[in-house]
Motif scaffolding. Structure first.
Motif, short mmCIF file in Angstrom:
data_model
loop_
_atom_site.label_atom_id
_atom_site.label_comp_id
_atom_site.label_asym_id
_atom_site.label_seq_id
_atom_site.Cartn_x
_atom_site.Cartn_y
_atom_site.Cartn_z
N ARG A 150 0.85 -1.19 0.00
CA ARG A 150 0.00 0.00 0.00
C ARG A 150 0.89 1.24 0.00
O ARG A 150 1.80 1.37 0.82
N PRO A 151 0.63 2.20 -0.92
CA PRO A 151 1.51 3.37 -1.06
C PRO A 151 1.26 4.42 0.00
O PRO A 151 0.80 5.53 -0.28
N ASP A 152 1.58 4.10 1.26
CA ASP A 152 1.37 5.05 2.34
C ASP A 152 2.58 5.97 2.52
O ASP A 152 2.45 7.09 3.03
N ASP A 153 3.76 5.52 2.14
CA ASP A 153 4.97 6.30 2.32
C ASP A 153 5.13 7.24 1.12
O ASP A 153 5.56 6.84 0.04
N VAL A 154 4.76 8.51 1.31
CA VAL A 154 4.81 9.47 0.21
C VAL A 154 6.23 9.62 -0.33
O VAL A 154 6.45 9.81 -1.52
N GLY A 155 7.22 9.52 0.56
CA GLY A 155 8.60 9.68 0.14
C GLY A 155 9.06 8.61 -0.83
O GLY A 155 10.04 8.81 -1.55
N SER A 156 8.36 7.47 -0.84
CA SER A 156 8.75 6.37 -1.72
C SER A 156 8.05 6.43 -3.07
O SER A 156 8.30 5.59 -3.93
N LEU A 157 7.20 7.42 -3.27
CA LEU A 157 6.45 7.51 -4.52
C LEU A 157 7.37 7.97 -5.64
O LEU A 157 8.36 8.66 -5.42
N PRO A 158 7.03 7.60 -6.89
CA PRO A 158 7.82 8.05 -8.04
C PRO A 158 7.85 9.58 -8.11
O PRO A 158 6.95 10.25 -7.60
N ALA A 159 8.86 10.09 -8.78
CA ALA A 159 9.02 11.54 -8.87
C ALA A 159 7.81 12.21 -9.51
O ALA A 159 7.40 13.30 -9.09
N ALA A 160 7.22 11.55 -10.52
CA ALA A 160 6.05 12.13 -11.19
C ALA A 160 4.89 12.28 -10.21
O ALA A 160 4.17 13.28 -10.25
N ALA A 161 4.72 11.30 -9.33
CA ALA A 161 3.63 11.37 -8.35
C ALA A 161 3.90 12.47 -7.33
O ALA A 161 2.98 13.19 -6.93
N GLN A 162 5.15 12.63 -6.92
CA GLN A 162 5.48 13.69 -5.97
C GLN A 162 5.26 15.06 -6.60
O GLN A 162 4.76 15.98 -5.95
N ARG A 163 5.63 15.21 -7.87
CA ARG A 163 5.43 16.48 -8.56
C ARG A 163 3.94 16.79 -8.69
O ARG A 163 3.51 17.94 -8.51
N ALA A 164 3.15 15.75 -8.99
CA ALA A 164 1.70 15.93 -9.08
C ALA A 164 1.13 16.37 -7.74
O ALA A 164 0.24 17.23 -7.67
N GLY A 165 1.68 15.79 -6.66
CA GLY A 165 1.22 16.18 -5.32
C GLY A 165 1.50 17.64 -5.02
O GLY A 165 0.67 18.33 -4.43
N GLU A 166 2.66 18.10 -5.45
CA GLU A 166 3.02 19.50 -5.22
C GLU A 166 2.09 20.44 -6.00
O GLU A 166 1.64 21.46 -5.47
N GLU A 167 1.82 20.09 -7.26
CA GLU A 167 0.93 20.93 -8.07
C GLU A 167 -0.50 20.88 -7.53
O GLU A 167 -1.22 21.89 -7.55
N PHE A 168 -0.92 19.71 -7.04
CA PHE A 168 -2.27 19.58 -6.48
C PHE A 168 -2.39 20.45 -5.23
O PHE A 168 -3.40 21.14 -5.03
N ALA A 169 -1.36 20.43 -4.39
CA ALA A 169 -1.38 21.26 -3.19
C ALA A 169 -1.46 22.74 -3.56
O ALA A 169 -2.14 23.53 -2.88
N ARG A 170 -0.79 23.12 -4.63
CA ARG A 170 -0.84 24.51 -5.10
C ARG A 170 -2.24 24.87 -5.56
O ARG A 170 -2.74 25.98 -5.27
#
Length: 223
Positions: A4-24
């Motif tokens: 289960r992808p609970d560890d955000v730090g382990s997510l692919p770079a594309a997913a982390q970038r999407a998270g940053e844009e979503f937060a924005r």
């Protein structure tokens, strides 16, 4: 078995970038809810028409538009999701994090053959509907189909549910399993044109026929 992808730090770079844009996006929406008079006065009900319009524009972009059209229209639709969650948060009901968590948890639970040890089912659509029916404790295969769906879309959804998890209602009249999308569309359009010429409201007649069929399906389930 995938974890289960609970560890955000382990997510692919594309997913982390999407998270940053979503937060924005969430932050911009929250600012507009405070500082823009139009945004501030919107409610769930006032936004319904915009949600429908944006959904229709996504469909247009997919069917006849370009990749740039799709990207833009999907962004407009995403904004509607964030907007509704912001309103709910202001009213103390739920927030966007709960919306995202809910759909993520649902996807994981509905895919035990990806996030578990289950075998991949032979019929993925039927398996999905069975798990959904069990999770929501539904009594009928028709439960949960949106009343607001356009008539033809609702008829297709009912037909799919019956095929996947409903009672055996027998084949459709003159069933032709070899018909192509184009041929099917031409036949439906031809029938609409024919009934329109004799004064029949095609949409209304289809709704009435669909209600009769739904009653037959529920009766078959009860028996």
């Amino acid at each position: 078995m995938n974890q289960r992808p609970d560890d955000v730090g382990s997510l692919p770079a594309a997913a982390q970038r999407a998270g940053e844009e979503f937060a924005r996006l969430v932050a911009v929406n929250q600012t507009l809810r405070i500082e823009c008079p139009w945004d501030a006065r919107q409610t769930h009900l006032s936004l319904v028409k915009h949600l429908i319009e944006e959904t229709a524009e996504v469909v247009d972009a997919i069917e006849v538009g370009t990749a740039d059209d799709q990207r833009e229209e999907l962004g407009d639709l995403l904004m509607q999701v964030v907007f509704h969650a912001s309103i709910a948060s202001d009213e103390g009901e739920y927030d966007i994090a709960e919306v995202v968590r809910g759909i993520t948890d649902k996807l994981i639970a509905r895919h035990p053959y990806v996030y578990g040890d289950a075998e991949v089912p032979d019929d993925l659509d039927a398996s999905w509907e069975r798990r959904k029916k069990a999770a929501k404790h539904r009594d009928s295969s028709l439960d949960g189909i949106a009343d607001a769906l356009p008539t033809l879309a609702r008829a297709a959804k009912v037909a799919q549910r019956v095929h996947d998890v409903g009672p055996d209602m027998g084949p459709a009249q003159d069933e032709d399993l070899s018909i192509s999308d184009r041929e099917a569309g031409e036949k439906i359009l031809s029938l609409v044109r024919r009934v329109q010429r004799v004064g029949v409201d095609a949409d209304q007649a289809t709704r009435a026929a669909l209600r009769r069929w739904e009653a037959e399906i529920r009766a078959a389930e009860q028996s």
